[in-house]
Scaffold this motif. Structure first.
Motif, PDB file in Angstrom:
ATOM      1  N   GLY A  64       0.833  -1.193   0.000  1.00  0.00           N
ATOM      2  CA  GLY A  64       0.000   0.000   0.000  1.00  0.00           C
ATOM      3  C   GLY A  64       0.871   1.248   0.000  1.00  0.00           C
ATOM      4  O   GLY A  64       2.096   1.159   0.099  1.00  0.00           O
ATOM      5  N   ARG A  75       1.381   3.406   2.255  1.00  0.00           N
ATOM      6  CA  ARG A  75       2.132   3.563   3.506  1.00  0.00           C
ATOM      7  C   ARG A  75       3.452   2.814   3.440  1.00  0.00           C
ATOM      8  O   ARG A  75       4.522   3.344   3.747  1.00  0.00           O
ATOM      9  N   ARG A  76       3.383   1.572   3.006  1.00  0.00           N
ATOM     10  CA  ARG A  76       4.583   0.744   2.880  1.00  0.00           C
ATOM     11  C   ARG A  76       5.521   1.350   1.840  1.00  0.00           C
ATOM     12  O   ARG A  76       6.735   1.380   2.021  1.00  0.00           O
ATOM     13  N   TRP A 118       4.547   1.474  -7.477  1.00  0.00           N
ATOM     14  CA  TRP A 118       3.139   1.787  -7.192  1.00  0.00           C
ATOM     15  C   TRP A 118       2.261   0.591  -7.534  1.00  0.00           C
ATOM     16  O   TRP A 118       2.404  -0.003  -8.585  1.00  0.00           O
TER      17      TRP A 118
END
Lengths: 519, 181
Positions: A175, A177-178, A263
């Motif tokens: 995601g 955040r990661r 991404w």
């Protein structure tokens, strides 16, 4: 069987080619506009040259498109191309390691993909079709796999949690955040190198002499005298602000880079193998058949290791867009990596694994060699350099010795079940796990020192990667080699080893005795 | 170059296979064809001639300067060349050897940097038997096994009698089947 029709790639590809030639034409046009060519009417000249370049480029691409055909034959894929000299290339299905789809930004907007048939021979030798519609690309991929492997043998997992293909199971996804975390660890100042390149380019196309020292010195002196007037505190503040700015740029570069590259990162296991999709602008979709995984490499970085992050790569003959290994999880916890490894049929080294270390003699020799060299340097330094400097060199020698001793603890290897595992590095430990039956050769190499002191390096032949264990005691190296060879030869189907081997052996032996007679 | 290399004495034999373990992989090695040492010698000689000529030219050029006693440079180069032509090829030949097992080939080589490689037949991708002009002159050949591994992508075994090399190729080829990587 009817002869399958020759097909052309998507006509929209010509549009992409035209856009590419436009992009190529801009730079020379700009250069002409800024240079002195054609003095008064140089803008018109620039436009004319640019237009001509676009026209010629588009025409060339159109002709190339007209003249390129591909045929999906019963046994192979054939591509014929060339304007004047035609080249035809046929690649049999069994030679195709994988079909990878790549969608750069512009083709992606037009719904096109570049399809590459990887043969394991390396980039230039592969057949690449630019561009096909995304659906056609996917169809080709399925078709090649079906032709290559006959009917898909493994039943798809009944798990419906996956997305995309039927029976696909998501192993790892990242995601935002990661991704942000990954970006922060990928701190990079490469942007300054790029700036340097840009300056060089400006220098070439404009009249500003970037490399003129006087220009910069004048500028710095002007700025410097302004700063100098502000006093020491302001100077310190300026330095700190500069450093903070540098750090911000470094982090921003890392974050942007990882967002662009990773991404929507999804690694999944489909019945056909490990599938990885990633990319913000250039979306890539690569599948690696499960049996092509030769080894696992679990790496990390010095900083991310402290936070418990690792990455997982597969070693295989196919190349991953220029990089050697196939990235499966760029930033993951050990538990996540363990799950992926298990899906690939590997096990992470557990507590039950008996670790072995390099021979103590090898350790002693490397400490002596490296620290000894530094200690030798210390002698002339003590004699000729100012007092005290030699202590720094001697201190370095001690540090090097300590590092060697410490690193030795972290350089380990072990054998379990059907695997061989090695770990190196104490700042950022890298673990390699290979199936012994997947190795291709075993070499025991010794330098003069190793022969004298009785240790050796064990080189293992791994397809698509390297695996070596340095500094093994000779007896241990031989034992390891025997164990590995036993696994390899046991893995070979029995029929292969039995009858023809003996006959061939006797033929070889008669040849040998003939040569002995000749001597 | 007409003197034959000394017949392998027991001492030299022991040197070639230093430690005999119970392990099948440590079985006695087969020596290479003696002609291989000759071929190595000729090779060394061909490499030494330009160096000798260069040394003589330097000698001639420095004669007037009288910096060094005459003959020092050429003498030193000559001694090194003699060692390289006479002694080193013999040692290299002694250090090399192979063992053709039932399912593997072991290739040992190297005087200073020793290496001992085993390639299982089931991992051989393809096999070459090649002969350079010198090798053809001496009736020897090089057998090269190609593997899919990145390290040891090709393992060369030079200095086999030509018919031995061909026989070994046939022997190994019998083992190769198409195998998935």
């Amino acid at each position: 069987m009817s002869v399958p029709p020759a097909q052309r790639t998507a006509p929209l590809g010509v549009v992409i080619g035209a856009l590419a030639s436009l992009r190529e034409a801009i730079l020379p046009a700009v250069a002409i506009a800024f240079s002195g060519i054609g003095s008064g009417s140089r803008l018109a000249v620039a436009l004319g040259v640019g237009l001509a370049a676009v026209l010629v480029g588009t025409l060339a691409r159109y002709l190339a498109w007209r003249r390129l055909t591909y045929t999906i034959g019963p046994a192979d894929i054939r591509v014929e191309k060339g304007l004047i000299s035609r080249t035809a290339r046929a690649v049999p299905y069994e030679r195709i390691q994988d079909v990878s789809l790549e969608a750069r930004l512009v083709p992606r907007l037009l719904g096109l993909v570049a399809v590459r048939f990887e043969t394991g021979a390396g980039g230039a030798e592969d057949i690449k079709l630019e561009y096909l519609s995304a659906a056609e690309g996917e169809r080709l991929r399925q078709l090649v796999r079906a032709r290559r492997e006959g009917a898909p043998d493994e039943g798809p997992p009944a798990d419906g949690a996956g997305q995309g293909e039927a029976g696909e199971q998501v192993l790892f996804a990242m995601g935002p955040r990661r991704l942000l975390t990954l970006g922060l660890f990928e701190f990079s100042l490469a942007v300054f190198a790029a700036l340097g390149g840009l300056l060089q380019y400006l220098d070439n196309v404009s009249s500003i002499d970037v490399w003129n020292v006087e220009l910069w010195r004048g500028w710095i002196e002007r700025q410097g005298s302004t700063i100098a007037r502000l006093g020491p505190y302001a100077q310190a503040a300026a330095v700190i602000a500069g450093l903070i700015g540098l750090a911000l740029i470094g982090f921003a570069t890392g974050v942007v880079r990882s967002f662009v590259r990773d991404w929507g990162f999804v690694s999944s296991l489909s019945p056909r193998g490990f599938r990885r999709q990633r990319g913000l602008f250039t979306r890539t979709d690569v599948v690696m058949p499960r049996h092509r995984v030769q080894a696992l490499v679990i790496g990390t970085g010095p900083l991310r290791y402290r936070f418990g992050w690792h990455d997982l790569r597969f070693v295989s003959l196919a190349q991953d867009f220029g990089s050697e290994n196939h990235m499966v999880a760029p930033l993951a916890r050990m538990a996540e990596i363990g799950a992926i490894a298990e899906a690939a049929g590997y096990r992470l080294p557990g507590p039950g694994l008996a670790w072995h270390r390099a021979s103590r003699r090898h350790l002693a020799d490397s400490v002596l060699l490296q620290s000894g060299a530094l200690a030798l340097i210390a002698v002339p330094v003590a004699l000729y350099a100012p007092f005290g400097l030699s202590f720094i060199v001697l201190g370095l020698a001690v540090v090097v010795a300590a590092l060697n001793l410490y690193a030795w603890e972290f350089r380990r290897h072990g054998i379990d079940g059907d695997q061989i595992v090695t770990t190196t590095g104490f700042l950022s430990p890298t673990t390699r796990i290979a199936k012994r039956a997947r190795l291709h050769s075993v070499e025991i190499a010794q330098g003069p020192l190793g022969r004298w002191r009785g240790y050796a390096t064990l080189h293992l032949g791994l397809a698509g990667g390297t695996l070596a264990i340095p500094g093994l005691a000779l007896a241990e190296a031989r034992g390891l080699r025997a164990a590995i060879l036993e696994t390899i030869t046991a893995a070979a189907p029995a029929a292969r080893r039995a009858v023809p081997a003996d006959q061939a052996m006797s033929a070889a032996q008669s040849g040998l005795s003939a040569s002995l007679r000749a001597t | 170059m007409d003197h034959a290399p000394a017949a392998p004495s027991p001492a030299a034999e022991a040197k070639a296979a230093p430690r005999l373990a119970a392990d099948a992989d440590e079985a006695a090695l087969t020596r290479l064809h003696p002609h291989y040492a000759h071929a190595l010698r000729i090779e060394a000689l061909l490499a030494a001639i330009p160096a000798l000529v260069a040394a003589l030219v330097i000698e001639a050029a420095l004669r007037d300067a009288a910096l060094l006693p005459p003959g020092l440079i050429a003498g030193a180069v000559l001694v090194v060349a003699l060692v390289l032509v006479i002694r080193v090829p013999l040692r290299r030949w002694q250090a090399r050897g192979y063992h053709l097992g039932a399912d593997r080939l072991r290739v040992v080589r190297g005087v200073l940097w020793h290496s001992d490689t085993i390639v299982p037949f089931s991992r051989v991708q393809h096999i070459d038997v090649s002969q350079g002009p010198l090798e053809r002159l001496f009736g020897i050949a090089t057998l090269t096994l190609h593997t899919a591994g990145t390290h040891n992508a090709s393992v060369a075994l030079p200095g086999l009698a030509e018919e031995t090399a061909r026989a070994m190729r046939e022997a190994i080829r019998a083992h190769i089947r198409r195998e998935e990587l």
